[in-house]
Write an enzyme that holds these catalytic residues in place. Sequence first.
Site, PDB file in Angstrom:
ATOM      1  N   HIS A 302       0.909  -1.034   0.284  1.00 27.74           N
ATOM      2  CA  HIS A 302       0.027  -0.002  -0.147  1.00 27.74           C
ATOM      3  C   HIS A 302       0.915   1.167   0.056  1.00 27.74           C
ATOM      4  O   HIS A 302       2.064   1.111   0.750  1.00 27.74           O
ATOM      5  CB  HIS A 302      -0.854   0.053   1.186  1.00 27.74           C
ATOM      6  CG  HIS A 302      -1.915   0.855   1.065  1.00 27.74           C
ATOM      7  ND1 HIS A 302      -1.980   2.132   1.426  1.00 27.74           N
ATOM      8  CD2 HIS A 302      -3.350   0.674   0.586  1.00 27.74           C
ATOM      9  CE1 HIS A 302      -3.235   2.915   1.151  1.00 27.74           C
ATOM     10  NE2 HIS A 302      -4.098   1.910   0.670  1.00 27.74           N
ATOM     11  N   ASP A 359      -7.917  -5.317  -0.123  1.00 22.25           N
ATOM     12  CA  ASP A 359      -8.456  -6.129  -1.065  1.00 22.25           C
ATOM     13  C   ASP A 359      -8.239  -7.619  -1.253  1.00 22.25           C
ATOM     14  O   ASP A 359      -8.749  -8.558  -1.718  1.00 22.25           O
ATOM     15  CB  ASP A 359      -7.848  -5.711  -2.491  1.00 22.25           C
ATOM     16  CG  ASP A 359      -8.543  -4.440  -2.952  1.00 22.25           C
ATOM     17  OD1 ASP A 359      -9.712  -4.061  -2.532  1.00 22.25           O
ATOM     18  OD2 ASP A 359      -7.578  -3.517  -3.581  1.00 22.25           O
TER      19      ASP A 359
HETATM   20  N1  ACO Z   1       4.161  -7.392  -4.714  1.00 25.87           N
HETATM   21  C1  ACO Z   1       5.462  -7.464  -4.849  1.00 25.87           C
HETATM   22  N2  ACO Z   1       6.211  -6.447  -4.673  1.00 25.87           N
HETATM   23  C2  ACO Z   1       5.452  -5.587  -4.352  1.00 25.87           C
HETATM   24  C3  ACO Z   1       4.220  -5.452  -4.220  1.00 25.87           C
HETATM   25  C4  ACO Z   1       3.248  -6.568  -4.502  1.00 25.87           C
HETATM   26  N3  ACO Z   1       2.210  -6.525  -4.157  1.00 25.87           N
HETATM   27  N4  ACO Z   1       3.830  -4.017  -3.724  1.00 25.87           N
HETATM   28  C5  ACO Z   1       4.984  -3.304  -3.830  1.00 25.87           C
HETATM   29  N5  ACO Z   1       6.122  -4.164  -4.206  1.00 25.87           N
HETATM   30  C6  ACO Z   1       7.396  -3.733  -4.123  1.00 25.87           C
HETATM   31  C7  ACO Z   1       7.577  -2.798  -5.341  1.00 25.87           C
HETATM   32  O1  ACO Z   1       8.166  -3.802  -6.484  1.00 25.87           O
HETATM   33  C8  ACO Z   1       8.816  -1.922  -4.912  1.00 25.87           C
HETATM   34  O2  ACO Z   1       9.994  -2.656  -4.715  1.00 25.87           O
HETATM   35  P1  ACO Z   1      11.544  -1.926  -5.042  1.00 25.87           P
HETATM   36  O3  ACO Z   1      11.600  -0.688  -3.873  1.00 25.87           O
HETATM   37  O4  ACO Z   1      12.507  -3.214  -4.790  1.00 25.87           O
HETATM   38  O5  ACO Z   1      11.509  -1.284  -6.383  1.00 25.87           O
HETATM   39  C9  ACO Z   1       8.529  -1.815  -3.532  1.00 25.87           C
HETATM   40  O6  ACO Z   1       7.572  -2.863  -3.070  1.00 25.87           O
HETATM   41  C10 ACO Z   1       7.693  -0.383  -3.153  1.00 25.87           C
HETATM   42  O7  ACO Z   1       6.495  -0.296  -4.097  1.00 25.87           O
HETATM   43  P2  ACO Z   1       5.769   0.528  -5.095  1.00 25.87           P
HETATM   44  O8  ACO Z   1       5.255  -0.015  -6.117  1.00 25.87           O
HETATM   45  O9  ACO Z   1       6.965   1.679  -5.220  1.00 25.87           O
HETATM   46  O10 ACO Z   1       4.740   1.308  -4.003  1.00 25.87           O
HETATM   47  P3  ACO Z   1       3.635   2.136  -4.542  1.00 25.87           P
HETATM   48  O11 ACO Z   1       3.242   2.857  -3.368  1.00 25.87           O
HETATM   49  O12 ACO Z   1       3.921   2.854  -5.897  1.00 25.87           O
HETATM   50  O13 ACO Z   1       2.440   1.328  -4.857  1.00 25.87           O
HETATM   51  C11 ACO Z   1       0.505  -0.217  -4.786  1.00 25.87           C
HETATM   52  C12 ACO Z   1       1.331   0.599  -3.969  1.00 25.87           C
HETATM   53  C13 ACO Z   1       0.294  -0.006  -6.191  1.00 25.87           C
HETATM   54  C14 ACO Z   1      -0.584  -0.655  -3.880  1.00 25.87           C
HETATM   55  C15 ACO Z   1       1.716  -1.838  -4.888  1.00 25.87           C
HETATM   56  O14 ACO Z   1       2.004  -2.174  -3.353  1.00 25.87           O
HETATM   57  C16 ACO Z   1       0.684  -2.825  -5.576  1.00 25.87           C
HETATM   58  O15 ACO Z   1       0.991  -3.031  -6.733  1.00 25.87           O
HETATM   59  N6  ACO Z   1       0.390  -3.712  -4.882  1.00 25.87           N
HETATM   60  C17 ACO Z   1      -0.381  -4.810  -5.584  1.00 25.87           C
HETATM   61  C18 ACO Z   1      -1.905  -4.239  -6.085  1.00 25.87           C
HETATM   62  C19 ACO Z   1      -2.936  -3.939  -4.918  1.00 25.87           C
HETATM   63  O16 ACO Z   1      -3.066  -4.938  -4.094  1.00 25.87           O
HETATM   64  N7  ACO Z   1      -3.521  -2.920  -5.132  1.00 25.87           N
HETATM   65  C20 ACO Z   1      -4.665  -2.349  -4.318  1.00 25.87           C
HETATM   66  C21 ACO Z   1      -4.125  -1.437  -3.325  1.00 25.87           C
HETATM   67  S1  ACO Z   1      -5.265  -0.922  -1.776  1.00 25.87           S
HETATM   68  C22 ACO Z   1      -6.332  -0.052  -3.032  1.00 25.87           C
HETATM   69  O17 ACO Z   1      -6.240   0.592  -3.706  1.00 25.87           O
HETATM   70  C23 ACO Z   1      -7.433  -0.084  -2.624  1.00 25.87           C
END
Ligand code: ACO
Length: 424
Positions: A302, A359
């Site tokens: 998140h 979710d």
């Molecule tokens: N699985 C694997 N790796 C992940 C995940 C995941 N679900 N989420 C984040 N990471 C990793 C990223 O690859 C990144 O790694 P790095 O630092 O080595 O590059 C690090 O964790 C930070 O992640 P970001 O993508 O930069 O975080 P951001 O804040 O931009 O994204 C998000 C947040 C979109 C929710 C992300 O965690 C994600 O894609 N999760 C999966 C989709 C999801 O569940 N979305 C629902 C969110 S809740 C909502 O909107 C209701």
Amino acid sequence: MASAKLQFDGKEYELPTVVGSEGEVGIDISKLRAQSKGITLDPGYGNTGSCTSGITFIDGEKGILRYRGYPIEAIAEEATFSEISYLLLNGDLPTASELEEFDEGLTYHSMLHEDMKKFFEGYPPTAHPMAILSSMVASLSSYYPGANLEANLDLNITRLLAKAITIAAFSYKKSIGQPFMYPRNDLSYTARFLNMMFAVPAEPYEVNPVLERALNMLLILHADHEQNCSTSTVRMVGSSGANIYASIAAGICALWGPLHGGANQKVIEMLRMIQDDGGGYQKFVDKAKDKDDNFRLMGFGHRVYKNFDPRARILKKAADDVLEELGIDDPLLEIAKNLERVALEDEYFVERRLYPNVDFYSGIIYSAMGIPVNMFTVMFALGRMPGWLAHWKELRRDPSARINRPRQIYVGATEREFVPLAER
Ligand code: ACO
């Protein structure tokens, strides 16, 4: 609070600070460009406050979520969704008579104009219900052209909340080829929705109180989450003066994406994939860690929470309770719990502080309620509706609000000479 100082290109700029009621600090850079010619650059807005707001407070480090000051844990189980909608929209919990009046509005405005039924006929049965919901909500503006007038604001908020469940249920009935069930005035908001979804004209249908309670809780947990992607979209579109229906339709489209509300559908698809594969959890955790693989653990991570999402905690317990009460044994719940355990023991997830989000467990409850997977994001949209509307209203009432218009740093070609087609 002292001002901040920025040194840049040999000069020093003093920037005022704004402190919120929970002690959060913002450095006000609104005059920075006029003073220094520099702007701030923050792709994805991870560090940018776009407004002040009195609706929802989140402390992502501590896993705190409060609507208008009320902790989510205190309201998720006891309150009704219409009560919490009132709270978000009006700032305080309703008295019994205020709630009665509010519920009357939600009941009275729940029907769609009969002409709108023809729109549903035009969609293919495979149409994603989010496509239908967003276009139907935008279309409502053609029936209520005065929606943008200040005097009509609360009326149109009520209309939209009231009609959203009817549109959502009609889109489901359309997809399975059953006749639309009209909204029943003798039912509560949530029972009315369940009746429109699951009743058929041929036989009586009694709303199961377990389903109604679960639905109330799910909608409350989704009701607001401050400046997330879809809410910011509602504010962005609303800031241009666009009407309430157009603004909310835009928010619905933003929610649809798999990184936002679309993740609840993707979680179930992922859990089924793990089930079908039968190869264990570590394989999928490893896939999610692999930077050459675009697979992510859906329902994990998140932007704001760096601790357990408090909504996920409530939903995990609720999934156990609701499935037990309904006498359902869904192997996906066990798979989800095991996947969570394996991921939370993995260094990659620990280091990045990636926890289950709202979710991760919601889809298992929706499935147990009989709601099909492609309706999950619609359910999220129904829950988020009062939050979007509260933010739209707050924006409209904010005397300092301006059209939202970020800047950019241009990195494209510098000026070059146009060569006519014949000479290229
Ligand atoms: N699985 C694997 N790796 C992940 C995940 C995941 N679900 N989420 C984040 N990471 C990793 C990223 O690859 C990144 O790694 P790095 O630092 O080595 O590059 C690090 O964790 C930070 O992640 P970001 O993508 O930069 O975080 P951001 O804040 O931009 O994204 C998000 C947040 C979109 C929710 C992300 O965690 C994600 O894609 N999760 C999966 C989709 C999801 O569940 N979305 C629902 C969110 S809740 C909502 O909107 C209701």
